[in-house]
Design an enzyme around this catalytic site. Sequence first.
Site, mmCIF file in Angstrom:
data_model
loop_
_atom_site.group_PDB
_atom_site.id
_atom_site.type_symbol
_atom_site.label_atom_id
_atom_site.label_comp_id
_atom_site.label_asym_id
_atom_site.label_seq_id
_atom_site.Cartn_x
_atom_site.Cartn_y
_atom_site.Cartn_z
ATOM 1 N N PHE A 30 0.918 -1.304 0.058
ATOM 2 C CA PHE A 30 -0.042 0.217 0.110
ATOM 3 C C PHE A 30 0.788 1.288 0.069
ATOM 4 O O PHE A 30 1.778 1.232 0.703
ATOM 5 C CB PHE A 30 -0.750 0.097 1.311
ATOM 6 C CG PHE A 30 -1.755 -1.123 1.348
ATOM 7 C CD1 PHE A 30 -3.018 -1.064 0.702
ATOM 8 C CD2 PHE A 30 -1.307 -2.254 2.115
ATOM 9 C CE1 PHE A 30 -3.707 -2.183 0.992
ATOM 10 C CE2 PHE A 30 -2.351 -3.425 2.292
ATOM 11 C CZ PHE A 30 -3.505 -3.293 1.792
ATOM 12 N N ASP A 31 0.554 2.132 -0.872
ATOM 13 C CA ASP A 31 0.906 3.548 -0.641
ATOM 14 C C ASP A 31 0.204 4.195 0.477
ATOM 15 O O ASP A 31 -0.862 3.574 0.972
ATOM 16 C CB ASP A 31 0.655 4.430 -1.854
ATOM 17 C CG ASP A 31 1.066 6.004 -1.637
ATOM 18 O OD1 ASP A 31 2.046 6.279 -1.235
ATOM 19 O OD2 ASP A 31 -0.052 6.732 -1.937
ATOM 20 N N LYS A 32 0.789 5.054 1.402
ATOM 21 C CA LYS A 32 0.057 5.646 2.542
ATOM 22 C C LYS A 32 -1.040 6.682 2.214
ATOM 23 O O LYS A 32 -2.092 6.578 2.471
ATOM 24 C CB LYS A 32 1.154 6.070 3.606
ATOM 25 C CG LYS A 32 0.756 7.045 4.884
ATOM 26 C CD LYS A 32 1.612 7.394 5.698
ATOM 27 C CE LYS A 32 2.406 8.761 5.104
ATOM 28 N NZ LYS A 32 1.342 9.775 5.231
#
Length: 619
Positions: A310-312
């Site tokens: 995941f990107d944040k």
Amino acid sequence: MQQTLLKHKNHLMWINGSFILISFFNHFLLHNQLLFATFLIIASVLGVLPIAIQAYQALKLRIISIDLLVTIAVIGAFIIKNYEEAAIVTFLFLFGSFLEQRTLNKTRTAIKELVQMAPETAWKQNNNHVFEEVGIDSVEKNDVLLVKTGGKIPVDGEIIFGQGTVNEASITGESTPVHKTLHSDVFAGTLLDNGTIQIQAKQVGEDTVFGKIIELVEEAQESKSAAERFIDQFSKYYTPAVLLLAGIVWFVSQNIELTITVLVLGCPGALVIGVPVSNVAGIGKGAKNGILLKGSETIHHFSKISTMVFDKTGTLTLGMPKVIEQEYFHSSGRQELSYLASIEQESDHPLATAILEMIGETTIYPVSETHVTTGGIIAKVDGHHLVVGNLHLMEKEQILLTPTQQSTVKMMELRGNSLVLVAVDHVLKIILGIRDQIRPEVKTNLDKLQQAGVKNLVMLSGDNQGTVDFIAKELGLTQAYGNMLPEDKSNFIKQLQKEGQTVAFVGDGINDSPSLAVANIGIAMGSGTDVAIETSDIVLIYSDFAHLSYALTLAKATVRNMKQNITIAVGVVLFLLFSLFLSTWMNMSIGMFVHEASILVVILNGLRLLHSNKKIAKT
């Protein structure tokens, strides 16, 4: 001629289907057998032409495809004057191909949009030390370039004069602009929100971080485009087997009708339509629930995901910083908050927006002697000297913190906050902890992903490691890494793939596009950039994180349905062929009835996905 027919293959399919309907109209309503047969013959010929061409082209490459089996079966049906079977088989085959083509074609606009976002010109210093606008191709390493407020930074370089705030969302994905000063590194494609800077070029053209983003997307999409369809793989074994069986039957019996019956009954009508109908039903079900699944291969790979990365910002978090913690010293803070609002209202910085939202309506005082410096702002407000910024700025301005205040700073940082300290007349009065908000439904749905079989949950972010660690602990992630550029993220995913893991990446920014492309499955939030959406394999249209676990469940159900259809299709063919040889009751008419019934069964089985009552669980 061959290319023209293949180009209009879909048109021929619809004409083929129309003629079949007209033929049955003549048969059942007008009872005209001549027109019934005529329209079936026309439909068969139109339908078999592109199939025969594809079979011929495959044979030139020494590939025995299902197209060849269908062609031979149609010719055989013509020989024994069974035009109905010939017409229906060609339509089903073309329709299955149409469905596959429609869902598997990848959009290729991502690279074009990335290129359009790249700077085209730059202000370059000439030999007379005057800046002139030149094409980006004229910029070389060590050239000195000028960038003004609102301008795009054209190359990767180092600031040699001036300072300003740079929006690096296109590179890091972080919504918070970064203040840059002398010797700070800047990247091509980022935007100078305010200030004027001169930079010395370090990397230009394709060697810049932005250039590498374009290159990575292009390479990853090319590597995916070579994937073969499952049916083509299956046909390498199935088609020769049926042809060999028909040849043996002819050699042993010398019975042309029996041989053609073998070909007709062995023609995989249910197999041809079964896989596409499962995938299209799964895609349709996803679309009804705000999930765009880009093709059957996407569904197949997604069902096998072992690691999800995941990107944040904008993915696990909302991308909207808010004041989470407030500590006041020496007073109630009301007056100091009014002073702070007076300063922050002049800024469009996301942190300023968060602070003003927290303060609300208050008295605004005149501000003078404003000085923007590294780490914050120094100004006069209503005759008071205010210093607003980070801990480094407080130290620089010789504002001493008590042990209690120092402890508060450390605790807030450990909780993942970006800190804004406010000193009035050289005395620290306020500490604000600001951080992005975790999406409220994320934790529950991450648990659902693990229950669905995802073993590793990983976060990669351009944010600082302290914030990343805090969020990872809150969400129970397997791993979390901060301070990562787009190239670092895509390389990390490649390493996971080398270790044998099937990886999905979830993101929403331009900076995420290389990772979305290189992952086995790229998943974009619908609120993300167009480039991220185009590059991805799956789009969560409403940016609802709850849809992610549902999408995985749906993909697994679709693959199960597809396997069921394959089993039904192959099982029926084997049943028909064995019955043909081992019984006295099996003939062409019964075989055709069972054959068409099996096609209906796999279609209905596929449509179960579309009409399933299972809904997405809301949190």
